[in-house]
Design a protein around this motif. Structure first.
Motif, PDB file in Angstrom:
ATOM      1  N   UNK A 160      -3.434   4.023   1.019  1.00 16.85           N
ATOM      2  CA  UNK A 160      -4.481   3.583   0.092  1.00 16.85           C
ATOM      3  C   UNK A 160      -4.510   2.071  -0.071  1.00 16.85           C
ATOM      4  N   UNK A 161      -3.340   1.451  -0.187  1.00 15.44           N
ATOM      5  CA  UNK A 161      -3.291  -0.007  -0.351  1.00 15.44           C
ATOM      6  C   UNK A 161      -3.910  -0.710   0.844  1.00 15.44           C
ATOM      7  N   UNK A 162      -3.525  -0.281   2.051  1.00 16.63           N
ATOM      8  CA  UNK A 162      -4.071  -0.908   3.253  1.00 16.63           C
ATOM      9  C   UNK A 162      -5.570  -0.649   3.372  1.00 16.63           C
ATOM     10  N   UNK A 163      -6.001   0.564   3.007  1.00 20.18           N
ATOM     11  CA  UNK A 163      -7.424   0.876   3.060  1.00 20.18           C
ATOM     12  C   UNK A 163      -8.231  -0.023   2.144  1.00 20.18           C
ATOM     13  N   UNK A 164      -7.685  -0.288   0.952  1.00 22.48           N
ATOM     14  CA  UNK A 164      -8.373  -1.163   0.006  1.00 22.48           C
ATOM     15  C   UNK A 164      -8.388  -2.607   0.503  1.00 22.48           C
ATOM     16  N   UNK A 165      -7.283  -3.054   1.112  1.00 15.05           N
ATOM     17  CA  UNK A 165      -7.243  -4.411   1.673  1.00 15.05           C
ATOM     18  C   UNK A 165      -8.241  -4.557   2.818  1.00 15.05           C
ATOM     19  N   UNK A 166      -8.358  -3.526   3.649  1.00 18.60           N
ATOM     20  CA  UNK A 166      -9.387  -3.530   4.697  1.00 18.60           C
ATOM     21  C   UNK A 166     -10.763  -3.704   4.057  1.00 18.60           C
TER      22      UNK A 166
END
Length: 291
Positions: A160-166
């Motif tokens: 989720x964190x990486x998805x939001x950063x993307x």
């Protein structure tokens, strides 16, 4: 807008949408160099529906699996740990930043952000960012005399964190000159993802944002009647055909090639624009097309 202009702009949209060079910047620049009216943010958003249709067809198997797994996960708890179901949720999470900022900054996107000085600056700055991300990825992939190659993350590692950063990276592309693919792919490389994984999620993530933006602009254009529908539809079809060929080539290219040619191109183009604007040979504020 004439039919010839729509042909040229459709070709430009199709050629540049998936490359890390900013399609919105190239549409704006093509019109400026040719002495045409700025096609505008609405034209850009609508023609992107053509290139996004190319993405849907190219990734149709991925999209089908993700949608099927995501819908089943809504009622089947056992499906919620499935990779494709998680990918559906992560695409939704990653789409939040551009959705919020796209609505909040609509006036800026259609006005001040289209200043050629802003476009040129973003071409150069993001070119440097992409270059650094590319070098870091290459160092990990090849290793060196005194270090072993390092494993880069794959889509199964996405959280989720990486998805939001993307998603935050994608939102930067609201400014012409940034490049949606350039921002999201370089963001993925900085987060430790491999080139192919970063590009794949970048294109999947773009689907909701581009389709929503295009639908939003279609609704406004229909209500206000300020779009030349025939030429715009023609440009969208051209963008689809050319875009499909480009995405097929690009996905093969990134698996074993460096982004540096795009980096040097961005820096050179941005520098030329700044020079021309500074010499008063090119106006930073082109007239907005009236239809």
């Amino acid at each position: 807008m004439s039919w010839f202009q729509s042909l040229v702009l459709g070709l430009v949209q199709g050629l540049t949408e998936f490359l890390p060079v900013s399609s919105s910047a190239h549409l704006r620049l093509t019109a400026a160099f040719a002495g045409w009216d700025d096609p505008g943010a609405a034209f850009t958003a609508i023609t992107q529906l053509g290139t996004e249709a190319a993405v849907l067809i190219y990734f149709r198997k991925d999209v089908g699996r993700i949608l099927s797994a995501w819908f089943r996960s809504l009622t089947d708890k056992a499906m919620r740990g499935d990779h494709d179901a998680r990918m559906g949720w992560l695409v939704i999470v990653g789409s939040i930043p551009i959705g919020v900022l796209g609505i909040t900054l609509k006036d800026q996107i259609e006005g001040p952000f289209r200043d050629l000085r802003v476009t040129a600056t973003m071409l150069i700055v993001m070119g440097v960012v992409i270059g650094i991300a590319d070098r870091l990825a290459a160092r990990d992939e090849t290793g060196g005399r005194h270090r072993a190659a390092k494993r880069r993350k794959v889509l199964e590692d996405l959280n989720t964190k990486d998805g939001l950063l993307y998603g935050v990276c994608q939102a930067m592309a609201l400014i012409p000159g940034v490049s949606r693919s350039g921002a999201t792919i370089s963001g993925g490389l900085f987060m430790g993802y491999g080139r192919a994984a970063a590009a794949r999620y970048s294109f999947l993530l773009a689907m909701p944002a581009v389709l929503a933006s295009g639908a939003f602009e279609l609704k406004d254009a229909a209500a206000e009647g300020h779009v030349s529908w025939g030429p715009t539809a023609f440009a969208t079809i051209i963008a689809f055909a050319v875009g499909y060929a480009v995405i097929s080539w690009f996905m093969k290219f990134i698996s074993h090639k460096s982004f540096m040619p795009f980096v040097w191109y961005r820096i050179a183009l941005g520098s030329v624009i700044i020079g021309l604007v500074g010499a008063d040979a090119l106006s930073p504020h082109a007239a907005e097309s009236s239809g």
